[in-house]
Write a protein that holds these residues in place. Structure first.
Motif, short mmCIF file in Angstrom:
data_model
loop_
_atom_site.label_atom_id
_atom_site.label_comp_id
_atom_site.label_asym_id
_atom_site.label_seq_id
_atom_site.Cartn_x
_atom_site.Cartn_y
_atom_site.Cartn_z
N GLY A 135 0.83 -1.20 0.00
CA GLY A 135 0.00 0.00 0.00
C GLY A 135 0.87 1.25 0.00
O GLY A 135 2.04 1.20 0.33
N CYS A 136 0.27 2.37 -0.39
CA CYS A 136 1.04 3.61 -0.49
C CYS A 136 0.14 4.80 -0.16
O CYS A 136 -0.92 4.98 -0.78
CB CYS A 136 1.62 3.77 -1.89
N LYS A 190 -3.96 3.13 2.10
CA LYS A 190 -3.66 3.01 3.53
C LYS A 190 -2.80 1.77 3.71
O LYS A 190 -3.24 0.66 3.44
CB LYS A 190 -4.95 2.90 4.35
N VAL A 191 -1.58 1.96 4.17
CA VAL A 191 -0.66 0.84 4.30
C VAL A 191 -1.21 -0.18 5.28
O VAL A 191 -1.62 0.15 6.39
CB VAL A 191 0.73 1.33 4.78
N SER A 192 -1.25 -1.45 4.84
CA SER A 192 -1.81 -2.49 5.69
C SER A 192 -0.76 -3.48 6.18
O SER A 192 -0.91 -4.09 7.23
CB SER A 192 -2.90 -3.25 4.92
N ASP A 193 0.32 -3.66 5.42
CA ASP A 193 1.34 -4.65 5.78
C ASP A 193 2.73 -4.05 5.65
O ASP A 193 2.96 -3.14 4.84
CB ASP A 193 1.25 -5.88 4.87
N ILE A 194 3.67 -4.60 6.42
CA ILE A 194 5.06 -4.17 6.34
C ILE A 194 5.96 -5.38 6.17
O ILE A 194 5.65 -6.48 6.61
CB ILE A 194 5.50 -3.37 7.59
N ALA A 195 7.09 -5.18 5.50
CA ALA A 195 8.06 -6.25 5.31
C ALA A 195 8.75 -6.55 6.63
O ALA A 195 8.77 -5.74 7.55
CB ALA A 195 9.09 -5.84 4.25
N ASP A 196 9.35 -7.74 6.70
CA ASP A 196 10.04 -8.19 7.90
C ASP A 196 11.55 -8.18 7.64
O ASP A 196 12.09 -9.08 6.99
CB ASP A 196 9.58 -9.61 8.25
N PRO A 197 12.27 -7.15 8.13
CA PRO A 197 13.71 -7.08 7.89
C PRO A 197 14.48 -8.28 8.43
O PRO A 197 15.49 -8.69 7.85
CB PRO A 197 14.12 -5.78 8.61
N THR A 198 14.01 -8.84 9.54
CA THR A 198 14.70 -10.00 10.10
C THR A 198 14.66 -11.17 9.13
O THR A 198 15.65 -11.87 8.93
CB THR A 198 14.06 -10.41 11.44
N HIS A 199 13.50 -11.37 8.49
CA HIS A 199 13.39 -12.43 7.48
C HIS A 199 14.29 -12.15 6.30
O HIS A 199 14.96 -13.04 5.77
CB HIS A 199 11.93 -12.56 7.03
N SER A 237 5.01 0.26 -4.32
CA SER A 237 4.68 1.30 -3.34
C SER A 237 5.95 2.09 -3.03
O SER A 237 7.06 1.59 -3.22
CB SER A 237 4.10 0.70 -2.05
N ASP A 238 5.78 3.32 -2.57
CA ASP A 238 6.95 4.14 -2.28
C ASP A 238 7.59 3.68 -0.97
O ASP A 238 6.94 3.64 0.08
CB ASP A 238 6.57 5.62 -2.18
N PRO A 239 8.89 3.34 -1.00
CA PRO A 239 9.53 2.83 0.21
C PRO A 239 9.78 3.89 1.28
O PRO A 239 10.09 3.53 2.43
CB PRO A 239 10.86 2.27 -0.32
N LEU A 240 9.63 5.17 0.92
CA LEU A 240 9.90 6.25 1.88
C LEU A 240 8.66 7.11 2.11
O LEU A 240 8.76 8.29 2.42
CB LEU A 240 11.07 7.11 1.40
N GLN A 241 7.50 6.51 2.02
CA GLN A 241 6.25 7.20 2.30
C GLN A 241 6.15 7.49 3.80
O GLN A 241 6.97 7.01 4.59
CB GLN A 241 5.08 6.34 1.82
#
Length: 413
Positions: free
Chosen positions: A39-40, A61-70, A106-110
């Protein structure tokens, strides 16, 4: 171990598909997709990703985020050779160090990045492994040193996109994004830092805007190395309410305008006919050549006339990018030079060996065939299909062979 530097917002959920393969892998040297957020919030009215795969959630509306640990664990296991998880084709591309295209859907720096910091952590991981990537954004955050410092080494590039230079219009069609005037300042700042910067005129709002030279001139003065031009496309499955907002802002129904000028459409997009894009492409080509700037076409039907083998403009500036160039574009570009189109290299050049089927739309899958080379063969053997060699302007299929119509392309080569 990479540790999360900020607390997680309880509203958002893990984004399982934050990494994947682009649908344009048939001819794209950057098939690896990386997205921090699902989402963005910038809310651009022309957004193609908003309509992608008939999204059934509120994309703005952003609903999910990536998992940096994964992501850190994934890169560690693949790059170190200790991989004991099934990553399929991702494993093949990452081992080959094919660059990530960061921020494709989606924009990574929104704005959510201020509270979640996921993009910063993903950038930190890429930096740790010295892994190549290009990041696309409209955000002013890229001007902060904690972010742009990741781009001071080889194998990295920043793309900043524009649809207009009119701040008032942008406040309507890109309501939550920084103004175009601020983005021009960002490009100047980053270019002065020695960062490889690329400007995307995407989408070019023709025929609403007929002064492409004005946009090119303003962008050229920032010190960018490459300019990408891509005309506006309207997704066939975009919501009517979204279209009406864009029509009102532009004072025209774009699909009606395209119909009156010359329209082509596929299962996914309405767009101008190739012949009607040529005038603008020639303007951009001539301008870039005279200003020593690399020109690239973001329009799918004109990728092959770009100065770069990659329409993102990476290979000419930094040889650190190991692009996936064994796709169909190589044969087409070779045909422009050698007068003959030959795709036999797909059997001798490096190709990923694992299945790509899970990354392919179900309508595009091939029964009992799962490798990229199977899909390349299918496109070669089906010239009437989208993304086949014949979908590129001036490339024709006759007598069971592909040929270049140099009469059509003479003004572009």
């Amino acid at each position: 171990m990479i540790r999360l530097s900020v607390p997680r917002n309880s509203i958002v959920m893990p984004y399982k598909n934050y990494i994947g393969i682009k649908s344009l892998f048939y001819f794209c040297p950057l098939p690896l997709r990386l997205d921090s957020y699902r989402g963005c919030a910038f809310g651009c009215l022309y957004c193609f990703s908003h309509s992608l795969n008939n999204r059934n959630y509120d994309f703005f509306k952003v609903s999910d985020i990536a998992d940096p640990t994964h992501f850190n664990r994934l890169l560690d296991r693949i790059i170190s050779g200790k991989n004991n998880i099934n990553t399929g084709i991702l494993n093949d591309f990452i081992r080959k160090r094919i660059p990530f295209h960061f921020g494709t859907t989606s924009d990574p720096l929104q704005p959510i990045e201020l509270s979640e910091g996921v993009t910063f952590e993903l950038l930190s991981i890429l930096d740790r492994y010295n892994y190549p990537f290009v990041l696309s954004t409209k955000s002013a955050l890229i001007g902060e040193q904690k972010y742009y410092s990741f781009f001071l080494k080889k194998g990295t590039a920043i793309q900043i996109s524009f649809s207009t230079l009119d701040d008032d219009l942008a406040s309507i069609i890109e309501p939550n994004a920084p103004s175009p005037s601020n983005r021009l300042k960002l490009l100047s700042l980053l270019s002065q830092k020695g960062i490889w910067c690329i400007a995307r005129i995407q989408p070019y709002l023709y025929p609403y805007d007929t002064n492409l030279e004005r946009i090119l001139l303003a962008i050229s003065q920032t010190g960018v190395k490459s300019i990408i031009l891509e005309h506006l496309r309207i997704p066939t499955n975009s919501k009517q309410s979204q279209r009406v907002k864009l029509w009102q802002a532009l004072g025209m129904n774009v699909i009606d305008e395209y119909n009156s000028m010359g329209i082509k459409y596929s299962r996914v997009n309405y767009e101008l006919k190739s012949e009607l894009k040529m005038k603008n492409i020639r303007i951009a080509q001539d301008f870039c050549k005279s200003h020593n700037i690399q020109f690239c076409s973001g329009d799918n039907d004109f990728h092959h006339i770009s100065d770069s083998v990659c329409c993102c403009g990476l290979d000419c500036g930094d040889k650190s990018f190991n692009l996936y160039d064994s796709n169909l574009m190589k044969g087409i570009r070779n045909g422009l030079k050698m007068k003959t189109i030959d795709f036999n290299y797909i059997y001798t050049d490096w190709q990923p060996n694992s299945s790509i089927s899970e990354h392919i739309n179900s309508q595009c899958r091939i029964n009992k065939k799962h490798k990229i080379i199977d899909f390349l063969e299918k496109k070669i053997d089906t010239p009437s299909s989208s993304n086949s060699p014949a979908s590129f302007y001036g490339i024709e299929y006759k007598h069971n062979e592909y040929h270049v119509n140099f009469d059509l392309l003479k003004d572009l080569l």
